[in-house]
Design an enzyme around this catalytic site. Sequence first.
Site, mmCIF file in Angstrom:
data_model
loop_
_atom_site.group_PDB
_atom_site.id
_atom_site.type_symbol
_atom_site.label_atom_id
_atom_site.label_comp_id
_atom_site.label_asym_id
_atom_site.label_seq_id
_atom_site.Cartn_x
_atom_site.Cartn_y
_atom_site.Cartn_z
ATOM 1 N N ASP A 14 6.551 -35.997 17.492
ATOM 2 C CA ASP A 14 6.926 -34.619 17.139
ATOM 3 C C ASP A 14 8.012 -34.198 18.120
ATOM 4 O OD1 ASP A 14 6.746 -31.982 15.960
ATOM 5 O OD2 ASP A 14 5.561 -31.350 17.673
ATOM 6 N N SER A 15 8.586 -33.023 17.899
ATOM 7 C CA SER A 15 9.568 -32.499 18.848
ATOM 8 C C SER A 15 8.908 -32.073 20.159
ATOM 9 C CB SER A 15 10.273 -31.294 18.228
ATOM 10 O OG SER A 15 9.309 -30.322 17.880
ATOM 11 N N GLY A 47 13.461 -27.406 14.367
ATOM 12 C CA GLY A 47 13.543 -26.501 13.212
ATOM 13 C C GLY A 47 14.881 -25.813 13.040
ATOM 14 N N CYS A 77 5.441 -34.109 12.396
ATOM 15 C CA CYS A 77 6.366 -32.983 12.461
ATOM 16 C C CYS A 77 6.881 -32.737 11.046
ATOM 17 C CB CYS A 77 7.526 -33.352 13.394
ATOM 18 S SG CYS A 77 8.850 -32.145 13.405
ATOM 19 N N GLU A 157 5.327 -23.379 22.777
ATOM 20 C CA GLU A 157 5.893 -24.284 23.791
ATOM 21 C C GLU A 157 5.982 -23.600 25.157
ATOM 22 O OE1 GLU A 157 6.775 -27.546 23.858
ATOM 23 O OE2 GLU A 157 6.277 -27.975 21.762
ATOM 24 N N CYS A 189 3.829 -26.401 9.957
ATOM 25 C CA CYS A 189 4.457 -26.811 11.212
ATOM 26 C C CYS A 189 3.289 -27.211 12.101
ATOM 27 C CB CYS A 189 5.228 -25.648 11.833
ATOM 28 S SG CYS A 189 5.765 -25.993 13.530
ATOM 29 N N THR A 190 3.393 -28.373 12.713
ATOM 30 C CA THR A 190 2.225 -28.889 13.436
ATOM 31 C C THR A 190 1.950 -28.124 14.732
ATOM 32 O OG1 THR A 190 3.672 -30.593 14.372
ATOM 33 C CG2 THR A 190 2.333 -31.203 12.447
ATOM 34 N N HIS A 191 2.867 -27.261 15.129
ATOM 35 C CA HIS A 191 2.578 -26.397 16.282
ATOM 36 C C HIS A 191 1.572 -25.285 15.922
ATOM 37 C CE1 HIS A 191 6.149 -28.180 18.108
ATOM 38 N NE2 HIS A 191 5.891 -27.541 19.235
HETATM 39 N N1 DGL Z 1 6.169 -29.215 15.030
HETATM 40 C C1 DGL Z 1 7.358 -29.256 14.241
HETATM 41 C C2 DGL Z 1 7.051 -29.140 12.748
HETATM 42 O O1 DGL Z 1 5.970 -29.471 12.308
HETATM 43 C C3 DGL Z 1 8.528 -28.397 14.528
HETATM 44 C C4 DGL Z 1 8.796 -27.658 15.738
HETATM 45 C C5 DGL Z 1 10.295 -27.572 16.041
HETATM 46 O O2 DGL Z 1 10.994 -26.694 15.495
HETATM 47 O O3 DGL Z 1 10.714 -28.418 16.812
HETATM 48 O O4 DGL Z 1 7.903 -28.771 11.982
#
Ligand code: DGL
Length: 273
Positions: A14-15, A47, A77, A157, A189-191
């Site tokens: 992921d990022s 993103g 991600c 983050e 979004c996995t965050h």
């Molecule tokens: N966790 C990422 C996702 O599922 C994105 C977060 C980012 O913008 O880097 O899209």
Amino acid sequence: MNSISSQNPIGIFDSGVGGLTVADAICKLLPSENTIYFGDTIHLPYGDKSTEVVKNYATKITEFLLEKKCKMVVVACNTAAAAAFEELKNKFGNKILLVDVIEPMVNFVAQNFTKNKIGIIATKGTVASNVYETKLKSHHVADVHSLATPLLVHLIEEGFSHHEGSQLLVQEYLRHKILRKIDVLVLACTHYPILKNTIEEFYHHEVKVLDSSEITAQAVKDKLFENNLLNQQKNEATHQFFVSDFTPAFQQIAQLFYGENIQLQKLNIWNEA
Ligand code: DGL
């Protein structure tokens, strides 16, 4: 894929910390599996970046995980999956198993919520790609409404997920007219699962809030099983963590999932002179 053994690790990327929500679910469902996580913190957020740029990042990370002899790469991600999953399948599909977070969620929604009004919250990149609308439509799920909620990634983050400011921001986003009267909200979004409680509380638990972590973990298990690559060894699994830059939040959130002893290795795979 001949030389791959079931003891080889699963690569997950992921990022940033978001993919840890998926990695954690994989480790819980498949405790014998060895894993290698790559958090591309130096390029976060994905993103806001162009599709081409995200494709390059995803390709390079997949190559790195291949070099590490992973038997499978999990694109944990949504933004990277929306931008690059088709290309990753074309480039690496004959060398390694590939799973993303979008396909398993689309299948889950199509199996359980065909008649419902679906809200999607995601990064700008994922929303602009229309990937959820397009894929859900092909499964006859048509009442789908997406909203970009990019600031949530920064909050998470920066380690602000329990701050009252995050609650206000979540409320502001979820009150948006695009999400009015939804029955189901997909955290695309996995965050965002890190804010799941706050989101469920906003809806007084009357909207079904879906996140991809357990659904993806199940897809990983199914794919390994189909390919006879589930690790049957009972030895304690190893978990390695690479980040392209150290951030305090990554350390802190990774410790919440994996305990104090987690060792982060900094590795800028773009700059290995
Ligand atoms: N966790 C990422 C996702 O599922 C994105 C977060 C980012 O913008 O880097 O899209």
